[in-house]
Design a protein around this motif. Structure first.
Motif, short mmCIF file in Angstrom:
data_model
loop_
_atom_site.label_atom_id
_atom_site.label_comp_id
_atom_site.label_asym_id
_atom_site.label_seq_id
_atom_site.Cartn_x
_atom_site.Cartn_y
_atom_site.Cartn_z
N GLY A 72 -14.73 11.21 4.48
CA GLY A 72 -13.55 10.08 3.96
C GLY A 72 -14.03 8.63 4.15
O GLY A 72 -13.20 7.87 3.86
N TRP A 73 -15.22 8.44 4.78
CA TRP A 73 -15.20 6.85 5.32
C TRP A 73 -16.72 6.57 4.46
O TRP A 73 -17.57 7.15 4.74
N ARG A 74 -16.60 5.51 3.54
CA ARG A 74 -17.38 5.05 2.82
C ARG A 74 -17.28 3.52 2.60
O ARG A 74 -16.33 3.12 2.89
N GLU A 75 -18.56 2.98 2.38
CA GLU A 75 -18.49 1.40 2.27
C GLU A 75 -19.33 0.90 1.11
O GLU A 75 -20.02 0.01 1.13
N ASP A 76 -19.25 1.84 -0.01
CA ASP A 76 -20.10 1.27 -1.01
C ASP A 76 -19.32 0.40 -2.20
O ASP A 76 -18.92 1.09 -3.20
N LEU A 77 -18.44 -0.46 -1.49
CA LEU A 77 -17.70 -1.40 -2.21
C LEU A 77 -18.38 -2.49 -2.14
O LEU A 77 -19.25 -2.96 -1.87
N LEU A 78 -17.73 -3.49 -3.17
CA LEU A 78 -18.32 -4.81 -3.46
C LEU A 78 -18.48 -5.55 -2.41
O LEU A 78 -19.42 -6.54 -2.28
N PHE A 79 -17.75 -5.75 -1.01
CA PHE A 79 -17.63 -6.40 -0.04
C PHE A 79 -19.23 -6.09 0.79
O PHE A 79 -19.55 -6.93 1.56
N SER A 80 -19.65 -5.00 0.58
CA SER A 80 -20.88 -4.41 1.09
C SER A 80 -22.01 -4.74 0.53
O SER A 80 -23.10 -4.44 1.12
N VAL A 81 -22.14 -5.24 -0.75
CA VAL A 81 -23.50 -5.73 -1.48
C VAL A 81 -24.21 -6.46 -0.82
O VAL A 81 -25.54 -6.37 -0.55
N TRP A 82 -23.67 -7.74 -0.36
CA TRP A 82 -24.55 -8.53 0.40
C TRP A 82 -25.34 -7.93 1.55
O TRP A 82 -26.49 -8.02 1.66
N GLN A 83 -24.63 -7.25 2.41
CA GLN A 83 -25.16 -6.65 3.47
C GLN A 83 -26.33 -5.51 3.34
O GLN A 83 -27.36 -5.51 4.11
N TYR A 84 -25.78 -4.88 2.26
CA TYR A 84 -26.84 -3.85 1.88
C TYR A 84 -28.44 -4.15 1.19
O TYR A 84 -29.13 -3.93 1.77
N ALA A 85 -28.12 -5.36 0.46
CA ALA A 85 -29.12 -6.18 0.28
C ALA A 85 -30.05 -6.91 1.36
O ALA A 85 -31.38 -6.70 1.43
N ASP A 86 -29.27 -7.39 2.14
CA ASP A 86 -30.05 -7.69 3.34
C ASP A 86 -30.83 -6.90 4.08
O ASP A 86 -31.71 -6.93 5.01
N ASP A 87 -30.06 -5.45 4.25
CA ASP A 87 -30.59 -4.44 5.08
C ASP A 87 -31.75 -3.64 4.50
O ASP A 87 -32.50 -3.07 5.07
N HIS A 88 -32.18 -4.11 3.15
CA HIS A 88 -32.98 -3.13 2.38
C HIS A 88 -34.03 -4.31 1.71
O HIS A 88 -34.07 -4.31 0.53
N PRO A 89 -34.83 -5.14 2.42
CA PRO A 89 -35.77 -5.95 1.95
C PRO A 89 -36.96 -5.32 1.12
O PRO A 89 -37.65 -5.84 0.11
N GLU A 90 -36.92 -3.97 1.29
CA GLU A 90 -38.10 -3.07 0.51
C GLU A 90 -37.77 -3.10 -0.90
O GLU A 90 -38.61 -2.73 -1.75
N LEU A 91 -36.45 -3.14 -1.26
CA LEU A 91 -36.16 -3.47 -2.62
C LEU A 91 -36.56 -4.54 -3.37
O LEU A 91 -36.79 -4.38 -4.62
N PHE A 92 -37.07 -5.40 -2.71
CA PHE A 92 -37.13 -6.88 -3.30
C PHE A 92 -38.53 -7.34 -2.90
O PHE A 92 -38.99 -8.56 -2.62
N GLY A 93 -39.56 -6.18 -2.74
CA GLY A 93 -41.02 -6.79 -2.47
C GLY A 93 -41.17 -7.21 -1.16
O GLY A 93 -41.97 -7.92 -0.92
#
Length: 506
Positions: free
Chosen positions: A250-271
Motif C-alpha cells: 500500500g505504500w508507493r512513491e511513484d508520484l510527480l514529487f519523486s521524479v527529481w529524486q529518482y533521476a538523481d538516484d539513477h545516473p545510469e539512465l543518462f549515460g
C-alpha cells in the motif's frame, strides 16, 4: 597678560570678548557641517577660493548627473546595474573615504588652533563624529552592494550558461524570439537531516515578456502515472508512465514529487551523468503542460521560514484553525494575523485534517501574501540577514547574464495581471490524469492572460474531491473546501485567501 584672541578690539565690552571663542567654535562647526552637505563651503569661508570652487563645482556637477540618471531611471537600468555591482561598490567605498576626508579637511582649513584648548578638543570631537556619520551611509551602501554581488554570483549560473539551449544571452533579443518565458517554481525539503529531496510544491509561472501578464499553473505533488517526453531516457524506462513497485504493501512513491529524486538516484539512465533531477523534472512538467520550461527555481521550505522571519513576518488571513505536527501538537489560529516563519511554514505545509489540494491553495495564499507585502524598507534594514538566508535556500539554473532582462520583466509582472490555475480534483483525476485536458486548459489559460487587465478576475479552478484515491501515507481524508463554480478557469493569485487588515491579530 591677555592672549591675542581675547585682546580688546575697538573698545568692545569684556562680556562680548568672553563670548567670542564660544561663538567662533559654534561657527566653525557650522561651516564644517555645511561642507558635509555642500563640499567646498569651508574652503571658501577660509579664503581658499580655487579649492573651494573646484569642490563645489565637482559636487554640483555630480548631483546634476545623478539627478538626470534618476529622472530617466527605469527597471531596465536597474537590471543593467546588476552587471556593474563591483564598480558600484567601489564607488560607494571611495565616496565614504572622500566624505570622511572632506569633513576632516574642512575642519583643518578653518584653523581650529586659534581656539582655546577646550574649544579645540570640543570642535575636534564634533568634527570627528560628523566625519564618521557622513561616511557610514556610503560604507553601508558599499557593503550591501558587495553582498548583493556575492549572493547573485553564488545563486545564478555562471556567464555563458544555458540562456537559450546552452548559448550565450543575446542583448538584442534575450528571449530568442519568444513571447513568453516559463519558469518552474519548486518547493523542496532537502537538508542535512533528510535523505533525498522531494518537490512538495510544483508550479509553473508562464510570463508574457511584453506585458508581464502571468499565469501560475499548479500541479499536485501526488500526480500519478506521470508521462515523460517521447524519446527521453525516462520514457524509455517507463513507457506506460511512472510506476514503481510498492516498497511495502500500500505504500508507493511513484508520484510527480519523486521524479527529481529518482533521476538523481539513477545516473545510469543518462549515460552516467549525475544530478539530472532538475533537468528531468523541467522536461517532465513541460511535457505535461505542453510548454517549454526555460528555467527552474527551487526553494528550500525550511529556509523559507527563515526568510519570512528576516522580513518581519507575513500577514495572512487564516480561514480556520490549521492543526499541524505528527501528533497534532500545534495549531495556527484562524483570523487575520502576522505569522512568523514557522507558523507560515506550517500553515502552508500542514496536511492534518486536510489534503494536498487544500494545501496547494494555502501555499498559493502564502505566495500571494509574500509578493504583495515585500517591503523595500524592511528588505534594506535586514538586507545582510536576508542575503545570507537566500544563499542557503535557493537553487536555480537561471544564467547570471539573464538577470539584466529578468529585473524589468519582474517589474512588469508586479504591475500586471497574475492569475492561477490549479490542476486539482474535480478538474482532473490525479490517479488517472487526462493529459490532453491538462494541455488544453493550460493553452486556454495562457490565451486568456494575454489581454487580461490587472485586478480582480474570474473564479478559481476546481476544488478537492472526497472521491480522490489515497496512494500515499500523507493523504488523509480531504477537508471541506469552498465550492468553486467554474473549474478550469484561471483566477487571481490571491482569490479565496481573505484580505489582510491593518489591525491584525497577534
Amino acid at each position: 597678560m591677555v592672549t591675542p584672541d581675547l585682546a580688546p578690539r575697538n573698545g568692545a565690552p569684556q562680556a562680548t570678548r568672553r563670548r567670542g571663542p564660544a561663538f567662533r567654535a559654534a561657527a566653525l562647526i557650522g561651516w564644517v557641517a555645511l561642507s558635509a552637505v555642500l563640499p567646498g563651503a569651508a574652503h571658501l569661508r577660509a579664503g581658499r577660493w580655487r579649492t573651494g570652487l573646484l569642490l563645489l563645482g565637482g559636487y554640483l556637477t555630480a548631483v546634476v548627473a545623478v539627478a538626470c540618471v534618476a529622472v530617466g531611471a527605469d527597471a531596465g537600468l536597474a537590471g543593467r546595474a546588476l552587471n556593474w555591482l563591483g564598480q558600484i561598490s567601489l564607488v560607494f567605498a571611495a565616496c565614504a573615504v572622500a566624505w570622511f576626508w572632506l569633513v576632516i579637511r574642512s575642519y583643518v582649513v578653518l584653523r581650529p588652533a586659534r581656539l582655546p584648548r577646550r574649544g579645540q578638543v570640543l570642535t575636534g570631537l564634533v568634527a570627528g563624529v560628523l566625519a564618521v556619520v557622513v561616511a557610514v551611509p556610503f560604507a553601508i551602501a558599499a557593503r550591501y552592494v558587495h553582498v548583493s554581488e556575492q549572493t547573485l554570483d553564488s545563486l545564478f549560473a555562471a556567464p555563458g550558461g544555458t540562456a537559450q539551449a546552452g548559448g550565450a544571452v543575446r542583448q538584442d533579443d534575450p528571449w530568442a524570439g519568444r513571447d513568453r518565458v516559463n519558469v518552474l517554481l519548486l518547493g523542496g525539503d532537502w537538508g542535512d537531516n533528510r535523505i533525498g529531496m522531494r518537490t512538495d510544491s510544483i508550479n509553473v509561472a508562464s510570463v508574457d515578456v511584453r506585458t508581464g501578464n502571468t499565469v501560475l499553473l499548479g500541479l499536485p505533488r501526488n500526480l500519478e502515472h506521470v508521462r515523460f517526453p517521447p524519446g527521453s531516457p525516462m520514457a524509455a524506462r517507463f513507457p506506460f508512465g511512472f510506476q514503481l513497485p510498492e516498497y511495502r504493501p500500500g505504500w508507493r512513491e511513484d508520484l510527480l514529487f519523486s521524479v527529481w529524486q529518482y533521476a538523481d538516484d539513477h545516473p545510469e539512465l543518462f549515460g552516467g551523468r549525475r544530478h539530472m533531477g532538475a533537468e528531468v523534472l523541467k522536461e517532465t512538467v513541460g511535457h505535461i503542460l505542453g510548454l517549454r520550461i526555460d528555467w527552474y527555481a527551487l526553494v528550500n521550505i525550511w529556509g523559507f521560514a527563515k526568510m519570512i522571519d528576516a522580513l518581519g513576518g507575513l500577514v495572512v488571513t487564516v480561514d480556520r484553525d490549521i492543526v499541524y505536527g505528527l501528533r497534532n501538537e500545534g495549531v495556527v489560529r484562524s483570523g487575520t494575523r502576522r505569522l512568523n516563519g514557522a507558523e507560515a511554514l506550517w500553515y502552508a505545509r500542514s496536511r492534518t485534517f486536510s489534503d494536498d489540494f487544500d494545501r496547494m491553495h494555502r501555499q498559493r495564499c502564502v505566495l500571494g501574501a509574500l509578493l504583495s507585502q515585500a517591503d523595500p524598507a524592511m528588505v534594506l534594514t535586514r538586507f545582510t540577514e536576508i542575503a545570507a538566508v537566500t544563499r542557503r535556500m535557493i537553487s536555480t539554473d537561471v544564467p547570471r547574464p539573464m538577470l539584466e532582462h529578468l529585473v524589468p520583466l519582474a517589474w512588469k509582472v508586479k504591475h500586471a495581471s497574475i492569475t492561477s490555475l490549479q490542476f486539482v480534483p474535480p478538474l482532473i483525476n490525479t490517479a488517472y490524469p487526462d493529459w490532453d485536458r491538462i494541455r488544453l486548459l493550460t493553452a486556454r489559460a495562457i490565451r486568456a492572460s494575454v489581454h487580461a487587465q490587472p485586478g480582480p478576475s474570474v473564479t478559481p479552478s476546481g476544488s478537492p474531491s472526497a472521491a480522490e484515491p489515497r496512494r500515499h501515507r500523507h493523504f488523509p481524508t480531504p477537508s471541506p473546501a469552498p465550492v468553486l463554480p467554474s473549474p478550469g478557469t484561471p483566477s487571481p493569485i490571491d482569490d479565496g485567501c481573505g484580505a489582510p487588515h491593518t489591525a491584525m491579530a497577534r
